[in-house]
Design an enzyme around this catalytic site. Structure first.
Site, short mmCIF file in Angstrom:
data_model
loop_
_atom_site.label_atom_id
_atom_site.label_comp_id
_atom_site.label_asym_id
_atom_site.label_seq_id
_atom_site.Cartn_x
_atom_site.Cartn_y
_atom_site.Cartn_z
N GLU A 185 0.82 -1.21 0.00
CA GLU A 185 0.00 0.00 0.00
C GLU A 185 0.85 1.25 0.00
OE1 GLU A 185 -3.94 -1.51 2.40
OE2 GLU A 185 -2.43 -0.30 3.40
N CYS A 226 3.45 8.16 1.80
CA CYS A 226 4.11 7.14 2.62
C CYS A 226 4.37 5.92 1.73
CB CYS A 226 3.20 6.79 3.80
SG CYS A 226 3.93 5.57 4.90
N CYS A 274 8.81 -7.61 6.07
CA CYS A 274 9.96 -6.87 6.62
C CYS A 274 11.04 -7.85 7.04
CB CYS A 274 9.52 -6.02 7.82
SG CYS A 274 10.88 -5.00 8.48
N CYS A 305 10.01 -6.47 14.87
CA CYS A 305 9.69 -5.67 16.05
C CYS A 305 8.38 -6.20 16.64
CB CYS A 305 9.57 -4.19 15.67
SG CYS A 305 11.08 -3.59 14.87
N CYS A 325 4.93 -4.39 16.00
CA CYS A 325 4.59 -4.01 14.62
C CYS A 325 3.98 -5.18 13.87
CB CYS A 325 5.86 -3.54 13.91
SG CYS A 325 5.64 -3.27 12.14
N CYS A 367 1.93 4.16 11.77
CA CYS A 367 2.46 3.92 10.45
C CYS A 367 3.09 2.53 10.63
CB CYS A 367 3.51 4.96 10.13
SG CYS A 367 3.88 5.09 8.39
#
Ligand code: SAH
Ligand code: SF4
Length: 426
Positions: free
Chosen positions: A149, A162, A169, A173, A176, A401
């Site tokens: 996105e 953004c 990823c 984390c 997240c 975010c």
């Protein structure tokens, strides 16, 4: 993205005392401790038979032209023409490039495209925020195409995009949602700069669009979508250099912010080779807790990270480093944390962005209470940092975010404001 409180699974009790909060978090993360720091990409990008010229440097375009028989003496001029049509005018096909001869256009069309990621869904909120779902090819034809996105947030004085750098990823984390997903692959430079081009396409924001003052809509870029940009350094660098090129997309380096969880060896290279604004996802002021929240901290602890920030080429009071700090209830939100935060940033030209945690289904964290965020924010403000929470509107002030994923839902007010808060580059 999910900001519905009912969906989260808060397990961490509120505690105003940092020590015990750390203990609780530590115990709850114990099972996580052995988890690998980094994931390996499952796929490598397989270029299509007819590749896109988007994302290539001028030298690379020149080489490609050479490979299809364009004479050396002509190449520089052709590259200039292509660059202008692609990055200033936003041409979506060679047939539009009227300053290039018909024969040459046909030849180019035989071998290349100027394709960008395919838009599969677009959502426009009442205030003009737009979210695009983009389809990227998968290396494995059996597997479904990948989706990322890209979000555009308009404001009176700027419009921020953004952008994502990976499908999934490399890192994990614990707060997240992207971190819980597998890393599928790195985006190519073309797919990264292609997100900016898609935004300009959809917003009719190319040089020939008719506006009274010629102002651009996409004025700022933040690398705060899916992925850790510094684990895809070369592609991100190449894409951002194209974004900043003033004979092309022309977004100034001061208006481009790269956010990293702290890949220390790549931070100095970011300053030297890209020269954009830096944001650091700090989130904790003690190594013990940061090891849990951002496991990469086990490799590059806080002291090393802050030293890399002190050494960041080009940082100054006019070009401050942003420190992002997600507010997790009872985990990292005590006043002791705020005090330590201010103390440890001393001497670094810094600003701090507090990000209220955006819960997702299955998360063990909760967002800090609003009055705690205010107290934290006030302490930081009184210590001389610009107030990071800009619109005091209670619980729904901000959100995450780093939550971008492939769902075609509307951005909530919280999400919009979080993106905005993180896009503050002045
Ligand atoms: N990987 C990079 C950039 C993408 S994440 C990084 O970590 O910096 C962008 C920001 O959103 C980071 O500061 C990240 O820590 C934060 N973030 C991720 N998940 C979040 C959540 N659930 N709530 C609030 N902020 C979150
Ligand atoms: Fe990756 Fe950033 Fe999420 Fe950490 S916060 S898992 S680095 S996207």
């Amino acid at each position: 993205m999910n900001s519905d409180k009912a969906d989260c699974d808060p397990m961490i009790p509120v505690s105003a005392e940092a020590g015990s909060a750390v203990d609780v978090a530590h115990a709850q993360h114990a099972a996580h401790a052995g988890a690998p720091l980094e994931k390996v990409a499952l796929e490598t990008y397989v270029p299509p038979a007819k590749p896109s010229l988007i994302g290539l440097s001028r030298a690379e375009i020149s080489d490609r032209l050479g490979a299809i028989g364009v004479a050396p003496a002509q190449r520089k001029m052709r590259v200039q023409q292509l660059w202008h049509w692609i990055y200033v005018r936003g041409a979506r096909g060679f047939e539009e490039m009227s300053s290039i001869s018909k024969e040459m256009r046909a030849e180019l069309d035989k071998h290349f495209t100027v394709a960008r990621p395919e838009v599969v869904a677009e959502q426009i909120s009442n205030d003009g925020t737009r979210k695009w779902l983009l389809r990227l090819p998968s290396g494995d034809s059996v597997e479904k195409a990948h989706e990322v996105e890209c979000v555009y947030i308009p404001e009176t004085d700027r419009g921020t995009l953004c952008v994502s750098s990976q499908v999934g990823c490399t890192l994990n984390c614990s707060f997240c949602h992207t971190g819980t997903q597998r890393l599928v692959r790195n985006l190519t430079a073309g797919e990264i700069v292609g997100q900016i081009m898609v935004a300009r396409d959809r917003l009719n924001d190319w040089a020939d669009r008719e506006t009274p003052n010629g102002n651009r809509l996409v004025t700022n870029v933040v690398m705060m979508g899916m992925g850790e940009p510094l684990y895809n350094f070369e592609a991100v660098r190449d894409a951002l250099l194209i974004a900043a090129d003033n004979e092309g997309i022309g977004i100034s380096r001061r208006r481009i912010t790269l956010s990293t969880s702290g890949v220390v060896p790549k931070i100095v290279r970011t300053g030297d080779e890209i020269g954009v604004m830096l944001a650091i996802s700090l989130h904790a002021v003690r190594d013990e807790l940061r090891n849990e929240l951002v496991p990469l901290n086990r490799k590059y602890p806080i002291a090393e990270l802050l030293q890399a920030c002190r050494d960041y080429p080009g940082s100054s009071n006019a070009r401050r480093i942003t420190f992002e700090y997600v507010m997790l209830k009872g985990v990292n939100d005590s006043l002791d944390d705020a005090k330590l935060l201010v103390k440890m940033l001393k001497g670094i030209p810094a600003k701090i962005n507090l990000i209220p945690f955006n819960p997702w289904p299955g998360t063990r964290y909760e967002c800090s209470d609003w009055d705690q965020i205010e107290k934290f924010s006030e302490y930081i403000f009184n210590a001389g940092y610009s107030s990071p929470v800009r619109t005091p509107r209670g619980r729904d002030i901000l959100a995450a975010c780093g939550q971008l994923k492939s769902e075609t839902e509307k951005l909530s007010v919280r999400e919009r404001q979080a993106l905005r808060a993180m896009a503050m580059t002045d």
